[in-house]
Scaffold this active site. Structure first.
Site, PDB file in Angstrom:
ATOM      1  N   SER A   1      -6.453  -5.218   2.314  1.00  0.00           N
ATOM      2  CA  SER A   1      -6.761  -3.827   2.692  1.00  0.00           C
ATOM      3  C   SER A   1      -7.731  -3.185   1.695  1.00  0.00           C
ATOM      4  O   SER A   1      -8.530  -2.331   2.068  1.00  0.00           O
ATOM      5  CB  SER A   1      -5.479  -2.992   2.818  1.00  0.00           C
TER       6      SER A   1
ATOM      7  N   GLY B   1      -1.908  -1.867  -1.053  1.00  0.00           N
ATOM      8  CA  GLY B   1      -1.785  -2.338  -2.432  1.00  0.00           C
ATOM      9  C   GLY B   1      -2.061  -3.823  -2.538  1.00  0.00           C
ATOM     10  O   GLY B   1      -1.852  -4.443  -3.576  1.00  0.00           O
ATOM     11  N   GLY B   2      -2.563  -4.434  -1.452  1.00  0.00           N
ATOM     12  CA  GLY B   2      -2.926  -5.861  -1.460  1.00  0.00           C
ATOM     13  C   GLY B   2      -4.438  -6.022  -1.430  1.00  0.00           C
ATOM     14  O   GLY B   2      -5.176  -5.053  -1.228  1.00  0.00           O
TER      15      GLY B   2
ATOM     16  N   CYS C   1       6.614  -3.988  13.587  1.00  0.00           N
ATOM     17  CA  CYS C   1       6.071  -3.043  12.617  1.00  0.00           C
ATOM     18  C   CYS C   1       4.651  -2.629  13.003  1.00  0.00           C
ATOM     19  O   CYS C   1       4.278  -1.464  12.900  1.00  0.00           O
ATOM     20  CB  CYS C   1       6.086  -3.693  11.243  1.00  0.00           C
TER      21      CYS C   1
ATOM     22  N   GLY D   1      -5.238   1.763   6.081  1.00  0.00           N
ATOM     23  CA  GLY D   1      -3.866   1.579   5.582  1.00  0.00           C
ATOM     24  C   GLY D   1      -3.942   0.754   4.310  1.00  0.00           C
ATOM     25  O   GLY D   1      -4.011  -0.464   4.358  1.00  0.00           O
ATOM     26  N   LEU D   2      -3.981   1.427   3.148  1.00  0.00           N
ATOM     27  CA  LEU D   2      -4.062   0.713   1.867  1.00  0.00           C
ATOM     28  C   LEU D   2      -2.653   0.285   1.474  1.00  0.00           C
ATOM     29  O   LEU D   2      -1.807   1.126   1.185  1.00  0.00           O
ATOM     30  CB  LEU D   2      -4.633   1.624   0.780  1.00  0.00           C
TER      31      LEU D   2
ATOM     32  N   CYS E   1       7.816  -7.037   6.501  1.00  0.00           N
ATOM     33  CA  CYS E   1       6.697  -6.110   6.566  1.00  0.00           C
ATOM     34  C   CYS E   1       7.067  -4.833   5.825  1.00  0.00           C
ATOM     35  O   CYS E   1       7.961  -4.119   6.241  1.00  0.00           O
ATOM     36  CB  CYS E   1       6.470  -5.839   8.051  1.00  0.00           C
TER      37      CYS E   1
END
EC number: 2.8.1.13
Length: 395
Positions: free
Chosen positions: A14, A10-11, A100, A7-8, A200
């Site tokens: 990950s 954008g941080g 979540c 689960g990328l 989240c």
């Protein structure tokens, strides 16, 4: 080669998780979850998911892994956002991050990943997975992350054995500064990106404004209860049974407007939560006011001065039977047995000594020390050493 869907987000976490799996010889696929684009509930003028999505694409490109975006906004709205509004309306305080993980990342998202032929799903959570054998069968453990400041096991407290069996946590053994250093060495664009705040996946959100778009404002009074009030000075009665004692310890104080004085007005009791200090807009008190109780039916907020106000503290809490969850079902405690554990009632709270007391009607958790702001709707998680073994929704 085993296939892993990461689960990328954008941080940085990950991004490094994907890199480490690649180094370990897995076939890695990056998947970005788009969970929010409902313009009817605006959150901020910025568009965080677009920026995050672009960063995720650039990380996948740098690592040379396949990448795609999945739109889970319908499921996210139904399972997380609508749930949050319902909970706040009832005067409870939900935890969207725990939800979540349970409902989206490790359910909807995991099913998509497995349908792509993945053997595992991986995330950038700071926690670890252990595996032991009991009676010849594998049993999976949810262990705290090695970085005590970042440990996110609490947010995963609702995971099942089935979900854990298909999950990897590549950065669980690392400290945050090590994760950033790896990202920097590999030239990943996320190396110095700030950690995301807010809901989240929704991004920057100011909760009161978010709630006001669904829950109508309804002006009511703020009542201050004096800490010297006789209702706090009750001596502990004699109990005829253990059950009676547990009920007494977990019972919250109940107030009426006559117990205190009106000190201000508020836009709606359902926007406030226990222990809250900001947003009351009442000045002139020697010590700051804290919310000690909200009554959504009468639309009254009860407050007390100072963080040591007795109305904030309780020795025990209760969980309904259907809200009790064992990450390790083999460790489940039978009614009227007891189990000493370490527990926390919110993320980042230092672990507290406590005893689980299951009954036929649900489970009581009694703490060694009284706890501040035990809040209905939040999750309590209990641990044995560094392993999170169960959790429940505070009733």
């Amino acid at each position: 080669m085993k296939k892993v869907v990461v689960g990328l987000s954008g941080g940085v976490d990950s991004s490094v998780a994907a890199y480490l799996l690649q180094q370990q010889g897995y076939e890695v696929i990056g998947l970005f979850m788009k969970n929010w684009h409902d313009d009817s509930v605006t959150i901020s003028q910025e568009c965080p998911w677009l920026e995050d999505s672009n960063d995720a694409i650039m990380v996948a490109d740098k690592l040379g892994i396949p990448f795609q975006t999945v739109d889970l906004s319908k499921e996210y709205k139904e399972r997380i956002v609508d749930y949050m509004f319902r909970e706040y309306e009832m005067g409870r305080t939900p935890n969207p991050d725990v939800l979540c993980n349970r409902e989206i990342k490790f359910d909807v998202f995991m099913k998509i990943a497995l349908s792509l032929g993945a053997d595992y799903v991986a995330t950038g959570h700071y926690c670890r997975k252990g595996e032991i054998e009991i009676e010849g069968k594998p049993v999976f453990q949810l262990l705290a992350g090695k970085d005590a400041n970042k440990d996110q096991s609490y947010f995963l407290c609702q995971l099942t054995q089935e979900q854990l069996s298909k999950t990897l946590f590549p950065i669980g053994e690392l400290q945050k500064h090590e994760v950033r250093a790896i990202a920097g060495e590999q030239g990943l664009i996320t190396a110095n990106k700030k950690d995301s705040q807010g809901l989240c996946f929704i991004g920057k959100v100011r909760l009161p404004e978010f709630l006001q778009q669904q829950l109508q404002p309804k002006e009511g009074v703020i009542v201050e209860i004096d800490s010297e009030k006789e209702l706090f000075a009750v001596s502990t009665p004699q109990f005829s049974s253990k059950h009676e004692e547990l009920e007494y310890l977990s019972k919250k104080y109940s107030y009426t407007p006559e117990d205190g004085k009106i000190v201000g007005r508020h836009p709606g009791a359902h926007y406030f939560t226990k222990g809250q200090r900001k947003g009351l807009a009442v000045g002139g008190t020697p010590e700051p006011l804290f919310v000690i109780e909200t009554d959504v039916n009468s639309n009254i907020i009860y407050t007390g001065q100072g963080k040591d106000h007795p109305g904030l503290y309780r020795k025990a809490l209760f969980i309904l039977p259907e809200e009790i969850h064992w990450v390790r079902p083999d460790l489940e405690v039978m009614p009227y047995a007891e189990l000493k554990v370490m527990a926390r009632i919110r993320y980042r709270q230092p672990l507290q000594e406590a005893t689980l007391n299951p009954t036929e009607n649900g489970m009581y958790i009694v703490f060694e020390e009284p706890q501040a702001s035990i809040t209905e709707g939040q999750f309590v998680a209990w641990y044995r050493d560094e392993e999170l073994i169960g959790s429940g929704v505070i009733s």
